[in-house]
Scaffold this motif. Structure first.
Motif, PDB file in Angstrom:
ATOM      1  N   GLU A  39       0.901  -0.918   0.259  1.00 18.00           N
ATOM      2  CA  GLU A  39      -0.082   0.398  -0.149  1.00 18.00           C
ATOM      3  C   GLU A  39       1.218   1.537   0.154  1.00 18.00           C
ATOM      4  O   GLU A  39       0.489   2.742  -0.272  1.00 18.00           O
ATOM      5  N   ALA A  40       2.214   1.312   0.840  1.00 16.62           N
ATOM      6  CA  ALA A  40       2.958   2.093   0.252  1.00 16.62           C
ATOM      7  C   ALA A  40       3.177   3.086  -0.936  1.00 16.62           C
ATOM      8  O   ALA A  40       3.520   4.034  -0.883  1.00 16.62           O
ATOM      9  N   PHE A  41       3.871   2.166  -1.748  1.00 18.26           N
ATOM     10  CA  PHE A  41       4.226   1.717  -2.943  1.00 18.26           C
ATOM     11  C   PHE A  41       2.748   3.112  -3.507  1.00 18.26           C
ATOM     12  O   PHE A  41       2.492   2.591  -5.367  1.00 18.26           O
ATOM     13  N   GLU A  42       1.841   2.674  -3.189  1.00 16.86           N
ATOM     14  CA  GLU A  42       0.001   3.366  -4.129  1.00 16.86           C
ATOM     15  C   GLU A  42       0.107   4.431  -3.593  1.00 16.86           C
ATOM     16  O   GLU A  42      -0.911   5.114  -4.392  1.00 16.86           O
ATOM     17  N   LYS A  43       1.072   4.710  -2.876  1.00 18.25           N
ATOM     18  CA  LYS A  43       0.380   6.559  -2.077  1.00 18.25           C
ATOM     19  C   LYS A  43       1.109   7.656  -3.727  1.00 18.25           C
ATOM     20  O   LYS A  43       2.111   7.153  -4.635  1.00 18.25           O
ATOM     21  N   HIS A  44       0.535   9.008  -3.208  1.00 19.48           N
ATOM     22  CA  HIS A  44       1.568  10.280  -4.225  1.00 19.48           C
ATOM     23  C   HIS A  44       2.181  10.821  -3.398  1.00 19.48           C
ATOM     24  O   HIS A  44       2.094  11.368  -2.111  1.00 19.48           O
ATOM     25  N   TYR A  45       3.648  10.384  -3.744  1.00 19.60           N
ATOM     26  CA  TYR A  45       4.594  11.281  -3.010  1.00 19.60           C
ATOM     27  C   TYR A  45       5.365  12.931  -3.471  1.00 19.60           C
ATOM     28  O   TYR A  45       4.409  12.656  -4.459  1.00 19.60           O
ATOM     29  N   ALA A  46       6.103  13.685  -3.118  1.00 20.39           N
ATOM     30  CA  ALA A  46       6.674  14.737  -4.041  1.00 20.39           C
ATOM     31  C   ALA A  46       7.893  15.052  -3.726  1.00 20.39           C
ATOM     32  O   ALA A  46       8.416  14.529  -2.243  1.00 20.39           O
ATOM     33  N   PHE A  47       8.823  15.580  -4.531  1.00 19.52           N
ATOM     34  CA  PHE A  47      10.217  16.066  -4.047  1.00 19.52           C
ATOM     35  C   PHE A  47       9.650  17.968  -3.476  1.00 19.52           C
ATOM     36  O   PHE A  47       8.902  18.444  -4.213  1.00 19.52           O
ATOM     37  N   ILE A  48      10.465  18.340  -2.746  1.00 21.24           N
ATOM     38  CA  ILE A  48      10.481  19.518  -2.567  1.00 21.24           C
ATOM     39  C   ILE A  48      11.890  20.569  -2.886  1.00 21.24           C
ATOM     40  O   ILE A  48      12.426  19.851  -2.263  1.00 21.24           O
ATOM     41  N   ASP A  49      11.975  21.183  -3.308  1.00 22.59           N
ATOM     42  CA  ASP A  49      12.938  21.852  -3.425  1.00 22.59           C
ATOM     43  C   ASP A  49      13.290  23.206  -2.675  1.00 22.59           C
ATOM     44  O   ASP A  49      12.491  23.848  -1.968  1.00 22.59           O
ATOM     45  N   MET A  50      13.893  23.480  -2.989  1.00 24.63           N
ATOM     46  CA  MET A  50      14.464  24.552  -1.333  1.00 24.63           C
ATOM     47  C   MET A  50      14.195  25.585  -2.201  1.00 24.63           C
ATOM     48  O   MET A  50      14.130  27.388  -1.749  1.00 24.63           O
ATOM     49  N   ALA A  51      13.335  25.776  -2.985  1.00 21.62           N
ATOM     50  CA  ALA A  51      12.878  27.449  -3.797  1.00 21.62           C
ATOM     51  C   ALA A  51      11.117  26.769  -3.531  1.00 21.62           C
ATOM     52  O   ALA A  51      10.252  27.476  -3.945  1.00 21.62           O
ATOM     53  N   ASP A  52      11.035  25.624  -2.046  1.00 22.75           N
ATOM     54  CA  ASP A  52       9.283  25.499  -2.166  1.00 22.75           C
ATOM     55  C   ASP A  52       8.833  25.216  -3.245  1.00 22.75           C
ATOM     56  O   ASP A  52       7.303  25.525  -3.153  1.00 22.75           O
ATOM     57  N   GLU A  53       9.440  24.697  -4.371  1.00 23.46           N
ATOM     58  CA  GLU A  53       8.718  24.065  -5.817  1.00 23.46           C
ATOM     59  C   GLU A  53       8.475  22.560  -5.334  1.00 23.46           C
ATOM     60  O   GLU A  53       9.464  22.102  -5.105  1.00 23.46           O
ATOM     61  N   VAL A  54       6.546  22.910  -6.136  1.00 20.18           N
ATOM     62  CA  VAL A  54       6.720  20.998  -5.129  1.00 20.18           C
ATOM     63  C   VAL A  54       6.571  19.755  -6.666  1.00 20.18           C
ATOM     64  O   VAL A  54       6.075  20.047  -7.586  1.00 20.18           O
ATOM     65  N   HIS A  55       7.433  18.738  -6.622  1.00 28.13           N
ATOM     66  CA  HIS A  55       7.597  18.118  -7.951  1.00 28.13           C
ATOM     67  C   HIS A  55       7.195  16.803  -7.496  1.00 28.13           C
ATOM     68  O   HIS A  55       7.484  16.121  -6.642  1.00 28.13           O
ATOM     69  N   ALA A  56       5.829  16.291  -7.854  1.00 26.43           N
ATOM     70  CA  ALA A  56       4.265  14.837  -7.984  1.00 26.43           C
ATOM     71  C   ALA A  56       5.935  14.148  -8.525  1.00 26.43           C
ATOM     72  O   ALA A  56       6.416  14.029  -8.854  1.00 26.43           O
ATOM     73  N   VAL A  57       5.467  12.436  -7.560  1.00 24.25           N
ATOM     74  CA  VAL A  57       6.556  11.470  -7.506  1.00 24.25           C
ATOM     75  C   VAL A  57       5.135  10.634  -8.553  1.00 24.25           C
ATOM     76  O   VAL A  57       4.408   9.932  -7.285  1.00 24.25           O
TER      77      VAL A  57
END
Length: 642
Positions: free
Chosen positions: A536-554
């Protein structure tokens, strides 16, 4: 196999004349270098050779029994084609290298058209990863392929056995974490394309990582630490040379055309001695600890075997960044939409472009068809937790599209290794049961498979990185009916390609776009979980957040690849009228809800039918407020893609 001195080639990087001499003296069998244009090291002109120096270098290497390969391995715009033609003529007539290392299909097309006698090798940027791609490249006269860096030695061994082609593989140096040729981050954010030798290395930034549902909570983010989560350590295959040689790899490539002579000399010497000792006595071979010590003392980022021996983990990542020699850029805010931007192009009279939609599920497809789509793409990579398309769903999709007069085009995955190719063979054998209108492919391997097993029209997706009309002509000669323009091609360049191309062109005008595609398992490394114990952990949506506070969905696909999205979705709505010569406008909706997909399709349908149907900036505000991310105009804010 019985080994001899001709069984392996040691290939060294060269950026300056003293490095060339040092590499040859240290025992390189071959060297590679770049000219003043069209290569992957365009930031530093002093590490590239002019034509006279290239000719002199070829003469020098030949006199020492060493081959010289010239890197001509970036994407080429239509404006640069005349310069490319003259350069290729000069290479063929005067310089005469042992081979060119290429990425753009335009080089193949021009070499054939002009009847040039140039030997061609495929670059790592061609992302060659299945036997069907190799067989097609062999037809083009490509005599060697640089295997995808995500391929293991066991996969490479199978490729060698099946195709017999000469294989080149990186053995040492700086490696990217993203699939070759599929990283758009630098090109779209900075206008400096990694596919054109100007990468700003966003993979070397610091990031936080978390579940997408939690990252809006400041407390959650404050608990996370920034680290260099994508900063892969340097490749080092020194301790795995026996496995590498026995895999069938012929050319052992050292990365580093910007390294100095002393550094290259030591590297070449260490690998030369190890290769020679193994070939002389394979069963009695052992690592030379003195050479290993020298190698360790000169390392830059730390060492990894990347994907060659086993899948990399965070042990193979320089998380602290303390060994990073240089940062090419820092995280920046992705550009939003330029509200006051005007588009000074007026279209000629054209047939209205079709509206195509990449649909994530049957529900998305129903919405797209109900709101005026002319074509829908179904299948291929699906973002979890959504499930892959079944044959029954394709059959249902055929009924829906037929009722609405919409074309159904079956999509293939972006990356197609052995598993994906086998699955596609079976899928293609069932297509007669529901009779789709075409197949969308993303590499020459799946293109060949579609032509071999079906009689359906073949469409080429954005993974082909189409930059010029010569490459389009090659795809047309292979039987393509349409191709998507590169997402890194700027506005004026796109208009020019649409006008020149003999192949109908599609433009992605809206959607969630991958900045990079990675085989590295960030979710497992970050959560400490695996798919057997906690699927189930791999069915969730994750994201990276960079130092400019931009969210990059994974977004994880059914093939367990991670697609890292831009923080802004692309929106080219103000440019539609100027792009009206395109055959198709595409909405990439695979990360949207069905309802949002339907609304977008409805808006674009009305605008294509009447470009004055909406006040563009008012409708953009609605789209941005109701969508999953902010929007921007991508590389269109730049005059050209560098």
């Amino acid at each position: 196999m019985l080994l001899n001195k001709k069984s392996v080639e040691l290939l060294a990087p060269v950026g300056q004349w003293e490095t060339l001499e040092a590499a040859v003296e240290a025992g390189a069998d071959a060297v590679y270098m770049g000219g003043k244009a069209f290569n992957m090291r365009m930031f530093r002109d002093d590490f590239n050779f002019d034509n006279a120096s290239l000719k002199k270098a070829v003469e020098y290497t030949h006199s020492h029994g060493v081959n010289l390969y010239i890197t001509l391995n970036n994407l080429i715009s239509d404006d640069e084609i005349p310069q490319l033609v003259e350069y290729l003529k000069c290479l063929d007539r005067d310089i005469k290298p042992a081979a060119l290392i290429i990425q753009d299909l335009a080089v193949i097309e021009i070499v054939k058209k002009l009847g040039l006698k140039l030997n061609l090798h495929s670059s790592i940027m061609m992302n060659t990863h299945n036997e069907l791609m190799i067989e097609k490249f062999k037809q083009y006269g490509i005599s060697r392929i640089v295997a995808s860096r995500e391929m293991s030695l066991s996969e490479i061994c199978i490729l060698k056995q099946k195709t017999g082609i000469e294989l080149e593989y990186f053995v040492h140096g700086d490696m990217c974490i993203a699939e070759g040729g599929q990283c758009l981050h630098s090109g779209i954010v900075f206008g400096n394309s990694s596919n054109r030798g100007r990468c700003m290395k966003a993979c070397r930034w610091q990031y936080k990582f978390g579940e997408e549902t939690k990252i809006a909570d400041p407390r959650f983010l404050s608990e996370q630490k920034f680290s260099y989560k994508m900063a892969l350590k340097d490749m080092c295959m020194y301790r795995a040379l026996p496995e590498l040689i026995q895999s069938g790899v012929y050319s052992f490539k050292i990365e580093g055309r910007m390294r100095d002579a002393a550094f290259v000399s030591q590297l070449v010497g260490i690998y030369r001695r190890a290769i020679d000792r193994y070939i002389a006595d394979p069963a009695g071979y052992s690592v030379d600890n003195n050479d290993w010590q020298k190698l360790s003392e000169s390392k830059v980022r730390g060492f990894s075997t990347c994907f060659a021996v086993s899948k990399p983990t965070y042990k193979d990542i320089g998380l602290t960044g303390e060994d990073e020699p240089r940062f090419f850029s820092k995280a920046v805010k992705e550009a939003g939409f330029e509200r006051e931007k005007t588009v000074p192009f007026k279209p000629k009279e054209h047939k209205k472009p079709d509206l195509s939609v990449h649909c994530a599920s049957l529900l998305h497809l129903k919405e797209a068809c109900a709101n005026g789509a002319d074509a829908v793409y179904a299948g291929g990579d699906v973002y979890r937790p959504l499930k892959p398309w079944t044959i029954a769903e394709f059959a249902e999709a055929r009924k829906i599209t037929a009722e609405k007069g919409c074309r159904l085009i079956i999509t293939t995955p972006r990356i197609t290794r052995t598993r994906e190719i086998s699955e596609l063979e079976q899928l293609f054998s069932t297509l007669g049961s529901f009779k789709p209108d075409g197949i969308l492919v993303h590499n020459m391997g799946t293109f060949s498979l579609a032509k071999k097993l079906t009689n359906l029209p073949v469409y080429c997706g954005s993974s082909f990185s189409l930059f010029n009309c010569e490459a389009a002509a090659l795809l047309k000669s292979e039987g393509a009916v349409q191709a998507a323009v590169s997402l890194e091609l700027a506005h004026k360049q796109t208009i020019g390609l649409i006008g020149k191309s003999t192949l109908p062109i599609e433009v992605v005008v809206h959607g969630s776009i991958e900045a990079m595609i990675c085989d590295f398992d960030f979710i497992m490394e970050e959560t400490g979980k695996n798919q057997l114990d906690d699927p189930e952990a791999f069915e969730k949506h994750y994201a990276f957040i960079d130092m400019a506070d931009e969210v990059h969905a994974v977004r994880r696909t059914q093939y367990n690849r991670n697609h890292v999205l831009f923080s802004h979705d692309i929106c080219l709505m103000p440019y539609l009228e100027s792009l009206a010569g395109a055959a198709s406008f595409c909405i990439e909706a695979q990360d949207y809800s069905p309802e949002y997909t339907g609304r977008l399709v409805n808006i674009y349908r009305q605008m294509i039918d009447d470009y004055t149907a909406y006040d563009v900036h008012e409708i953009i505000e609605e789209i941005e407020q109701t969508g999953p991310r902010s929007i921007g105009n991508g590389v269109y804010r730049y005059d050209t893609s560098k």
